[in-house]
Scaffold this motif. Structure first.
Motif, PDB file in Angstrom:
ATOM      1  N   ASP A  68     -44.416 -16.654 -40.195  1.00 24.93           N
ATOM      2  CA  ASP A  68     -45.635 -16.901 -39.425  1.00 24.93           C
ATOM      3  C   ASP A  68     -45.910 -15.804 -38.398  1.00 24.93           C
ATOM      4  OD1 ASP A  68     -45.967 -19.266 -40.812  1.00 24.93           O
ATOM      5  OD2 ASP A  68     -45.186 -20.540 -39.203  1.00 24.93           O
ATOM      6  N   PHE A  69     -44.851 -15.269 -37.812  1.00 25.51           N
ATOM      7  CA  PHE A  69     -44.978 -14.245 -36.778  1.00 25.51           C
ATOM      8  C   PHE A  69     -44.147 -13.017 -37.160  1.00 25.51           C
ATOM      9  CE2 PHE A  69     -45.462 -18.368 -34.662  1.00 25.51           C
ATOM     10  CZ  PHE A  69     -46.711 -18.215 -34.092  1.00 25.51           C
ATOM     11  N   PRO A  70     -44.594 -12.264 -38.189  1.00 27.03           N
ATOM     12  CA  PRO A  70     -43.811 -11.106 -38.626  1.00 27.03           C
ATOM     13  C   PRO A  70     -43.649 -10.089 -37.490  1.00 27.03           C
ATOM     14  CG  PRO A  70     -45.951 -11.182 -39.741  1.00 27.03           C
ATOM     15  CD  PRO A  70     -45.844 -12.410 -38.900  1.00 27.03           C
ATOM     16  N   SER A  71     -42.433  -9.583 -37.358  1.00 27.18           N
ATOM     17  CA  SER A  71     -42.122  -8.651 -36.277  1.00 27.18           C
ATOM     18  C   SER A  71     -41.255  -7.518 -36.802  1.00 27.18           C
ATOM     19  CB  SER A  71     -41.382  -9.368 -35.152  1.00 27.18           C
ATOM     20  OG  SER A  71     -42.169 -10.391 -34.618  1.00 27.18           O
ATOM     21  N   LYS A  72     -41.381  -6.385 -36.135  1.00 25.26           N
ATOM     22  CA  LYS A  72     -40.576  -5.218 -36.490  1.00 25.26           C
ATOM     23  C   LYS A  72     -39.943  -4.642 -35.238  1.00 25.26           C
ATOM     24  CE  LYS A  72     -43.281  -3.767 -40.479  1.00 25.26           C
ATOM     25  NZ  LYS A  72     -43.955  -2.662 -41.130  1.00 25.26           N
ATOM     26  N   ILE A  73     -38.808  -4.012 -35.449  1.00 17.31           N
ATOM     27  CA  ILE A  73     -38.176  -3.225 -34.391  1.00 17.31           C
ATOM     28  C   ILE A  73     -38.572  -1.776 -34.638  1.00 17.31           C
ATOM     29  CG2 ILE A  73     -35.979  -2.339 -33.532  1.00 17.31           C
ATOM     30  CD1 ILE A  73     -34.794  -5.085 -33.920  1.00 17.31           C
ATOM     31  N   PHE A  74     -39.127  -1.147 -33.605  1.00 16.53           N
ATOM     32  CA  PHE A  74     -39.539   0.259 -33.670  1.00 16.53           C
ATOM     33  C   PHE A  74     -38.602   1.069 -32.785  1.00 16.53           C
ATOM     34  CE2 PHE A  74     -43.333  -2.264 -34.409  1.00 16.53           C
ATOM     35  CZ  PHE A  74     -43.942  -1.623 -35.483  1.00 16.53           C
ATOM     36  N   TYR A  75     -37.886   1.999 -33.381  1.00 17.78           N
ATOM     37  CA  TYR A  75     -36.965   2.816 -32.590  1.00 17.78           C
ATOM     38  C   TYR A  75     -37.691   3.550 -31.468  1.00 17.78           C
ATOM     39  CZ  TYR A  75     -33.218   2.304 -36.095  1.00 17.78           C
ATOM     40  OH  TYR A  75     -32.238   1.828 -36.934  1.00 17.78           O
ATOM     41  N   LYS A  76     -38.937   3.983 -31.721  1.00 14.41           N
ATOM     42  CA  LYS A  76     -39.678   4.767 -30.728  1.00 14.41           C
ATOM     43  C   LYS A  76     -39.937   3.970 -29.448  1.00 14.41           C
ATOM     44  CE  LYS A  76     -44.303   3.744 -32.512  1.00 14.41           C
ATOM     45  NZ  LYS A  76     -44.899   3.056 -31.406  1.00 14.41           N
ATOM     46  N   ASP A  77     -39.882   2.641 -29.540  1.00 14.00           N
ATOM     47  CA  ASP A  77     -40.132   1.795 -28.376  1.00 14.00           C
ATOM     48  C   ASP A  77     -38.858   1.476 -27.591  1.00 14.00           C
ATOM     49  OD1 ASP A  77     -42.777   1.742 -29.150  1.00 14.00           O
ATOM     50  OD2 ASP A  77     -42.597  -0.187 -30.186  1.00 14.00           O
ATOM     51  N   LEU A  78     -37.730   1.950 -28.065  1.00 12.57           N
ATOM     52  CA  LEU A  78     -36.446   1.609 -27.450  1.00 12.57           C
ATOM     53  C   LEU A  78     -35.847   2.788 -26.709  1.00 12.57           C
ATOM     54  CD1 LEU A  78     -34.947  -0.356 -30.468  1.00 12.57           C
ATOM     55  CD2 LEU A  78     -36.201  -1.261 -28.505  1.00 12.57           C
ATOM     56  N   THR A  79     -35.054   2.489 -25.705  1.00 14.71           N
ATOM     57  CA  THR A  79     -34.328   3.520 -24.964  1.00 14.71           C
ATOM     58  C   THR A  79     -32.854   3.387 -25.313  1.00 14.71           C
ATOM     59  OG1 THR A  79     -35.927   3.424 -23.171  1.00 14.71           O
ATOM     60  CG2 THR A  79     -33.801   4.445 -22.681  1.00 14.71           C
ATOM     61  N   GLU A  82     -22.741   8.764 -19.053  1.00 13.18           N
ATOM     62  CA  GLU A  82     -23.963   8.413 -19.755  1.00 13.18           C
ATOM     63  C   GLU A  82     -23.943   8.937 -21.185  1.00 13.18           C
ATOM     64  OE1 GLU A  82     -27.898   7.975 -17.770  1.00 13.18           O
ATOM     65  OE2 GLU A  82     -28.315   9.751 -18.986  1.00 13.18           O
ATOM     66  N   VAL A  83     -24.368   8.073 -22.087  1.00 13.61           N
ATOM     67  CA  VAL A  83     -24.500   8.422 -23.498  1.00 13.61           C
ATOM     68  C   VAL A  83     -25.933   8.102 -23.891  1.00 13.61           C
ATOM     69  CG1 VAL A  83     -23.771   7.834 -25.854  1.00 13.61           C
ATOM     70  CG2 VAL A  83     -22.083   7.948 -24.021  1.00 13.61           C
ATOM     71  N   SER A  84     -26.529   8.977 -24.674  1.00 16.26           N
ATOM     72  CA  SER A  84     -27.879   8.697 -25.146  1.00 16.26           C
ATOM     73  C   SER A  84     -28.001   9.147 -26.600  1.00 16.26           C
ATOM     74  CB  SER A  84     -28.929   9.394 -24.280  1.00 16.26           C
ATOM     75  OG  SER A  84     -28.777  10.783 -24.342  1.00 16.26           O
ATOM     76  N   LEU A  85     -28.943   8.529 -27.280  1.00 21.33           N
ATOM     77  CA  LEU A  85     -29.202   8.857 -28.678  1.00 21.33           C
ATOM     78  C   LEU A  85     -30.655   9.276 -28.818  1.00 21.33           C
ATOM     79  CD1 LEU A  85     -27.640   5.701 -30.413  1.00 21.33           C
ATOM     80  CD2 LEU A  85     -26.507   7.870 -29.888  1.00 21.33           C
ATOM     81  N   THR A  86     -30.893  10.265 -29.644  1.00 21.90           N
ATOM     82  CA  THR A  86     -32.241  10.657 -30.016  1.00 21.90           C
ATOM     83  C   THR A  86     -32.362  10.373 -31.506  1.00 21.90           C
ATOM     84  OG1 THR A  86     -32.202  12.408 -28.353  1.00 21.90           O
ATOM     85  CG2 THR A  86     -33.907  12.540 -30.057  1.00 21.90           C
ATOM     86  N   LEU A  87     -33.212   9.408 -31.833  1.00 21.85           N
ATOM     87  CA  LEU A  87     -33.325   8.962 -33.219  1.00 21.85           C
ATOM     88  C   LEU A  87     -34.735   9.192 -33.755  1.00 21.85           C
ATOM     89  CD1 LEU A  87     -31.485   5.542 -32.866  1.00 21.85           C
ATOM     90  CD2 LEU A  87     -30.528   7.695 -33.661  1.00 21.85           C
ATOM     91  N   THR A  88     -34.814   9.424 -35.038  1.00 18.39           N
ATOM     92  CA  THR A  88     -36.095   9.477 -35.719  1.00 18.39           C
ATOM     93  C   THR A  88     -36.644   8.063 -35.765  1.00 18.39           C
ATOM     94  OG1 THR A  88     -35.278  11.288 -37.085  1.00 18.39           O
ATOM     95  CG2 THR A  88     -37.242  10.127 -37.878  1.00 18.39           C
ATOM     96  N   ASN A  89     -37.941   7.916 -35.520  1.00 22.82           N
ATOM     97  CA  ASN A  89     -38.515   6.571 -35.493  1.00 22.82           C
ATOM     98  C   ASN A  89     -38.354   5.874 -36.834  1.00 22.82           C
ATOM     99  OD1 ASN A  89     -39.888   4.347 -34.405  1.00 22.82           O
ATOM    100  ND2 ASN A  89     -41.757   4.998 -35.422  1.00 22.82           N
ATOM    101  N   GLN A  90     -37.989   4.621 -36.759  1.00 19.40           N
ATOM    102  CA  GLN A  90     -37.939   3.746 -37.926  1.00 19.40           C
ATOM    103  C   GLN A  90     -38.581   2.433 -37.534  1.00 19.40           C
ATOM    104  OE1 GLN A  90     -34.355   3.264 -40.240  1.00 19.40           O
ATOM    105  NE2 GLN A  90     -33.521   5.168 -39.447  1.00 19.40           N
ATOM    106  N   GLU A  91     -39.115   1.753 -38.530  1.00 14.38           N
ATOM    107  CA  GLU A  91     -39.660   0.415 -38.350  1.00 14.38           C
ATOM    108  C   GLU A  91     -38.851  -0.503 -39.246  1.00 14.38           C
ATOM    109  OE1 GLU A  91     -43.783   0.427 -39.389  1.00 14.38           O
ATOM    110  OE2 GLU A  91     -44.208   2.158 -38.113  1.00 14.38           O
ATOM    111  N   ILE A  92     -38.208  -1.497 -38.652  1.00 12.12           N
ATOM    112  CA  ILE A  92     -37.369  -2.400 -39.424  1.00 12.12           C
ATOM    113  C   ILE A  92     -37.861  -3.825 -39.207  1.00 12.12           C
ATOM    114  CG2 ILE A  92     -35.028  -3.191 -39.887  1.00 12.12           C
ATOM    115  CD1 ILE A  92     -34.050  -0.572 -38.597  1.00 12.12           C
ATOM    116  N   THR A  93     -38.229  -4.479 -40.298  1.00 22.71           N
ATOM    117  CA  THR A  93     -38.720  -5.849 -40.231  1.00 22.71           C
ATOM    118  C   THR A  93     -37.589  -6.799 -39.857  1.00 22.71           C
ATOM    119  OG1 THR A  93     -40.375  -5.349 -41.912  1.00 22.71           O
ATOM    120  CG2 THR A  93     -39.885  -7.667 -41.530  1.00 22.71           C
ATOM    121  N   LEU A  94     -37.887  -7.679 -38.921  1.00 24.16           N
ATOM    122  CA  LEU A  94     -36.908  -8.665 -38.484  1.00 24.16           C
ATOM    123  C   LEU A  94     -37.070  -9.907 -39.364  1.00 24.16           C
ATOM    124  CD1 LEU A  94     -34.742  -8.894 -36.324  1.00 24.16           C
ATOM    125  CD2 LEU A  94     -36.423  -9.919 -34.822  1.00 24.16           C
ATOM    126  N   ASP A  95     -36.204 -10.006 -40.360  1.00 20.82           N
ATOM    127  CA  ASP A  95     -36.212 -11.134 -41.286  1.00 20.82           C
ATOM    128  C   ASP A  95     -34.812 -11.310 -41.860  1.00 20.82           C
ATOM    129  OD1 ASP A  95     -35.902  -9.100 -43.191  1.00 20.82           O
ATOM    130  OD2 ASP A  95     -37.890  -9.359 -44.059  1.00 20.82           O
TER     131      ASP A  95
END
Length: 152
Positions: free
Chosen positions: A39-50, A72-85
């Protein structure tokens, strides 16, 4: 949703996978949560995360810390969209041989610890975002769907 974290090392490549092990909660059955996600499809977008966090080492294991002296550790990732299901899977890999000497610090003092911390960071950020989305979806759950009858 029951998220699982699988970690592995092969040929100096550290891998972490955060995936949906099963649907359902203490309050929702597998079918109810499946319907909510439909009913409420959602995705995780790497570009929106720190992907950034501080670490200390406790018993030879990198752990998150809020302390000032954490590294401090940080990651630089290529954007991905992953459906939460029910098929949710987010994977991160880091090759120990590609870790720069400048990434090694006083606390995370080996390439292995840096890779381990990066995997822990990825898993925590993904878990936190999945939890945030699921809380939001569950708050939208209502009794709109369904069928009622009325004899007039």
């Amino acid at each position: 949703m029951n998220l699982a974290i699988k970690k592995d090392i092969e040929n100096n490549v550290f891998t972490v996978e955060v995936y949906c092990k099963e649907l359902g909660t203490a309050d929702l059955t597998d079918e109810q949560e499946r319907e909510l996600l439909k009913d409420f499809p959602s995705k995780i977008f790497y570009k929106d995360l720190t992907f950034k966090g501080k670490f200390n080492v406790v018993n030879d294991v990198p752990v998150f810390t809020e302390e000032e002296n954490g590294e401090e550790v940080s990651l630089t990732l290529t954007n991905q969209e992953i459906t939460l299901d029910e098929n949710f899977s987010a994977v991160y890999r880091v090759d120990m041989n590609k870790v720069q000497d400048s990434d090694i610090g006083e606390t995370l003092n080996s390439k292995e610890l840096v890779c381990w911390a990066k995997c822990n960071l990825f898993a925590k950020v993904i878990e936190d975002e999945a939890a945030r989305i699921l809380i939001n979806i569950r708050s939208k759950a209502n009794t709109f769907s369904g069928e009622t009858e009325k004899i007039i």
